[in-house]
Design an enzyme around this catalytic site. Structure first.
Site, PDB file in Angstrom:
ATOM      1  N   GLY A   1     -12.360 108.005-100.076  1.00  0.00           N
ATOM      2  CA  GLY A   1     -12.317 106.608 -99.642  1.00  0.00           C
ATOM      3  C   GLY A   1     -13.569 106.104 -98.951  1.00  0.00           C
TER       4      GLY A   1
ATOM      5  CG  LEU B   1     -10.661 109.589-109.535  1.00  0.00           C
ATOM      6  CD1 LEU B   1     -10.920 110.978-109.000  1.00  0.00           C
ATOM      7  CD2 LEU B   1     -11.945 108.977-110.091  1.00  0.00           C
TER       8      LEU B   1
ATOM      9  CG  HIS C   1     -18.973 105.395-114.140  1.00  0.00           C
ATOM     10  ND1 HIS C   1     -17.826 106.144-114.326  1.00  0.00           N
ATOM     11  CD2 HIS C   1     -19.975 106.071-114.745  1.00  0.00           C
ATOM     12  CE1 HIS C   1     -18.134 107.226-115.020  1.00  0.00           C
ATOM     13  NE2 HIS C   1     -19.417 107.204-115.294  1.00  0.00           N
TER      14      HIS C   1
ATOM     15  CG  ASP D   1     -15.959 104.673-117.363  1.00  0.00           C
ATOM     16  OD1 ASP D   1     -15.551 104.099-116.348  1.00  0.00           O
ATOM     17  OD2 ASP D   1     -15.919 105.909-117.520  1.00  0.00           O
TER      18      ASP D   1
END
Ligand code: GAR
Length: 190
Positions: free
Chosen positions: A12, A85, A104, A145
């Protein structure tokens, strides 16, 4: 006021940067943090900052409307993925088209896709022999992505780099740029 939800699975550090950056902001607030892992450090970081932080199971993410109902009841306008994730479920993608931003830890379109997260990414970059890596901040669509790129920043890959060393260099770039890029993107929509 535009209300953000952060989705995070890990330690985090990016969630913390976002929370700190927007604290006291007049137009953008972090209203909710959602995780798919109950051990995620991000949950604790949000709670300490007084932000509602909830862990949902995989079942709740993919086979129920619990998460989208929470986003709706909290009047969330934008979602920021800060080390999230797992794949964003389709119902959320549909409801938040062009309103989900991801970070990313590499220069997309290289080193993206399923399984490319955390140290896996940095290992692959080092093994490829590339001399540069960096960060990509992009919109999220149904393909991992592949959404529209909003911002990239680069750093060097050094001769004796380990995945951990490269990760630390890339994270510095993340912490430096992520909140401002999010702010800029949302401000354009106000
Ligand atoms: C970040 O480096 C982020 O780029 C990466 O996870 C890390 C989370 O760190 N995301 C991905 O790999 C997504 N494919 P944090 O929990 O300390 O913010």
């Amino acid at each position: 006021m535009k209300r953000l939800a952060i989705f995070a699975s890990g330690a985090g550090s990016n969630a913390k940067r976002l929370i700190d950056y927007f604290s006291g902001n007049q137009t953008i607030s972090v209203a909710l943090l959602i995780s798919n892992r109950k051990e995620a450090g991000a949950l604790e970081i949000a709670r300490k900052a007084g932000i509602t932080a909830i862990n949902f199971s995989k079942e709740e993410f993919y086979n129920s409307s619990t998460v989208i109902e929470k986003l709706t009841s909290e009047k969330i306008d934008f979602i920021v993925l800060a080390g999230f994730l797992i794949k964003v479920p389709d119902n959320i993608l549909k409801a938040y088209e062009n309103k989900i931003i991801n970070i990313h830890p590499a220069l997309l379109p290289d080193f993206g896709g399923k399984g490319m997260y955390g140290l896996n990414v940095h290992k692959a970059v080092i093994e490829s022999g590339k001399k540069e890596s960096g960060i990509t901040i992009h919109l999220v669509n149904e393909h991992y992505d592949e959404g529209r790129i909003l911002f990239q920043a680069k750093c060097s890959v050094l001769e004796n780099d380990t995945p951990e060393k490269l990760a630390a260099r890339v994270q510095e770039l993340e912490h430096q740029h992520f909140p401002e890029v999010v702010e800029h993107f949302i401000s354009e929509k106000l």
